[in-house]
Design an enzyme around this catalytic site. Structure first.
Site, mmCIF file in Angstrom:
data_model
loop_
_atom_site.group_PDB
_atom_site.id
_atom_site.type_symbol
_atom_site.label_atom_id
_atom_site.label_comp_id
_atom_site.label_asym_id
_atom_site.label_seq_id
_atom_site.Cartn_x
_atom_site.Cartn_y
_atom_site.Cartn_z
ATOM 1 N N SER A 18 3.358 -8.796 12.511
ATOM 2 C CA SER A 18 3.271 -9.849 11.539
ATOM 3 C C SER A 18 3.301 -10.799 11.875
ATOM 4 O O SER A 18 2.941 -11.192 12.371
ATOM 5 C CB SER A 18 5.341 -9.132 11.250
ATOM 6 O OG SER A 18 5.461 -10.338 10.588
ATOM 7 N N LEU A 19 2.331 -11.466 10.738
ATOM 8 C CA LEU A 19 2.158 -12.836 10.462
ATOM 9 C C LEU A 19 3.160 -13.789 10.438
ATOM 10 O O LEU A 19 2.396 -14.908 10.386
ATOM 11 C CB LEU A 19 0.910 -13.261 9.447
ATOM 12 C CG LEU A 19 -0.686 -12.904 9.524
ATOM 13 C CD1 LEU A 19 -1.617 -13.533 8.572
ATOM 14 C CD2 LEU A 19 -0.846 -14.140 11.700
ATOM 15 N N LYS A 69 13.355 -2.960 3.308
ATOM 16 C CA LYS A 69 13.494 -3.821 1.949
ATOM 17 C C LYS A 69 14.776 -2.928 1.350
ATOM 18 O O LYS A 69 15.343 -3.208 0.383
ATOM 19 C CB LYS A 69 12.459 -3.679 1.254
ATOM 20 C CG LYS A 69 11.140 -4.488 2.040
ATOM 21 C CD LYS A 69 10.088 -4.633 1.527
ATOM 22 C CE LYS A 69 8.891 -5.527 1.355
ATOM 23 N NZ LYS A 69 7.616 -5.797 1.194
ATOM 24 N N ASP A 106 7.657 -11.257 -2.959
ATOM 25 C CA ASP A 106 6.677 -10.546 -3.447
ATOM 26 C C ASP A 106 6.265 -10.434 -4.731
ATOM 27 O O ASP A 106 5.146 -10.624 -5.317
ATOM 28 C CB ASP A 106 6.843 -9.121 -3.052
ATOM 29 C CG ASP A 106 6.188 -8.878 -1.424
ATOM 30 O OD1 ASP A 106 6.426 -9.707 -0.206
ATOM 31 O OD2 ASP A 106 7.225 -7.730 -0.992
ATOM 32 N N GLY A 131 4.117 3.968 -4.424
ATOM 33 C CA GLY A 131 4.941 3.771 -3.944
ATOM 34 C C GLY A 131 5.223 1.731 -3.570
ATOM 35 O O GLY A 131 5.558 1.571 -5.020
ATOM 36 N N ALA A 134 2.984 -0.155 -5.024
ATOM 37 C CA ALA A 134 2.323 -0.556 -6.334
ATOM 38 C C ALA A 134 3.714 -0.596 -7.467
ATOM 39 O O ALA A 134 3.281 -1.235 -8.424
ATOM 40 C CB ALA A 134 2.637 0.706 -6.255
ATOM 41 N N ARG A 154 -2.134 10.270 -6.022
ATOM 42 C CA ARG A 154 -3.056 11.186 -5.889
ATOM 43 C C ARG A 154 -2.309 13.015 -5.667
ATOM 44 O O ARG A 154 -2.690 13.383 -5.576
ATOM 45 C CB ARG A 154 -3.007 11.505 -3.513
ATOM 46 C CG ARG A 154 -3.789 10.279 -2.983
ATOM 47 C CD ARG A 154 -4.088 10.629 -2.016
ATOM 48 N NE ARG A 154 -5.276 9.187 -1.815
ATOM 49 C CZ ARG A 154 -6.216 9.867 -1.851
ATOM 50 N NH1 ARG A 154 -6.919 11.185 -2.137
ATOM 51 N NH2 ARG A 154 -7.373 8.671 -1.093
#
Length: 276
Positions: A18-19, A69, A106, A131, A134, A154
């Site tokens: 993680s940054l 999350k 986000d 997911g 998305a 997919r």
């Protein structure tokens, strides 16, 4: 300026990559918050309730990544409308009374990163993948896209999931098979939400005059698709852009400061990535 010592951290599993600590610590330095610390902790779903219960009054907030999350939602006192719309919380802020408030930065982070590149509104868009990321992309597009969104996935199960998110977010989503994903590249805005390497085969199909690509990856960077896109003159927004913009909002919520130092945070992230 620094006030009483306060703590914040990012939780997830895996978390070593993680940054977030780099970005948040850079913000604290610029804001003169000398008594603030920001760390990372390896925490999975099973350990999350106990971790939260063990936090003291010195804690200001938490950043959450996978797989926490959604798992955190039942443990919160309130969840913002934005986070509830995609059932994903990436930010927890603790009130003076210990109240736990969850939000999702986000989604506005995606919007802000696009706005920084001059993308305020698009007539249509394509999303590569399905997911959690998305669904956040769809939520962001609900704010800036006036027309159809095509999601390339997919499996039929993933297609159903994306259509359901579209209905929930009140956006028009059409699904298409991943085998036809090269068609996505002609959209004015393409958001790639897939793991590293997934879009490499698409690079050779980039059109001569591409629109804007938002690739949520930041390591490795650039992806083959992003490199090719830039070569043809298209605008590219990276995962680091998203990471920085969502972190700016987290810093503001956790510290109560009206403005976080975007440029200093981005530069700190770029230096950290260059050193890896």
């Amino acid at each position: 300026m620094s006030g009483a010592p306060r703590k914040a951290a990012v939780l997830g599993s895996p978390i070593a990559h993680s940054l977030s600590p780099v970005l948040h610590r850079a913000a604290y330095g610029e804001l003169g918050l000398d008594g603030w610390t920001y760390d990372r902790f390896e925490v999975d779903e099973a350990a999350l309730p106990g971790f939260l219960e063990g936090l003291g009054s010195e804690w200001a907030g938490l950043s959450l990544t996978m797989p926490l999350k959604r798992a955190v939602i039942p443990l919160l006192d309130e969840v913002s409308e934005t986070a509830a719309s995609v059932e994903a919380v990436n930010t927890v802020v603790f009130g003076p009374d210990g109240r736990r408030s969850g939000d999702n930065t986000d989604i506005p982070g995606i919007v802000a990163a696009l706005r920084e590149r001059g993308i305020e509104q698009v007539e249509s868009a394509a999303v590569l993948g399905a997911g959690a990321t998305a669904s956040s992309a769809l939520a962001a597009l609900s704010r800036i896209c006036s027309g159809e969104i095509v999601a390339y996935v997919r499996s039929e199960a993933r297609a159903d999931e994306m259509r359901q998110w579209g209905e929930r977010l009140d956006v028009e989503v059409r699904t298409a098979d991943w085998a036809d994903a090269e068609q996505a590249l002609s959209a004015p805005l393409v958001i790639a939400t897939t793991p590293a390497g997934t879009t490499d085969d698409l690079a050779k199909h980039v059109p001569e005059r591409p629109g804007t690509l938002f690739d949520v990856l930041y390591e490795p960077w650039p992806t083959e698709l992003a490199a090719r896109w830039s070569m043809f003159g298209g605008a590219v927004v990276s995962g680091l852009d998203l990471l920085v913009h969502q972190a700016v909002l987290q810093v503001q919520q956790m510290t109560g400061r009206p403005k976080a130092p975007l440029d200093a945070m981005r530069k700190a992230g770029e230096r950290a990535l260059a050193a890896r």
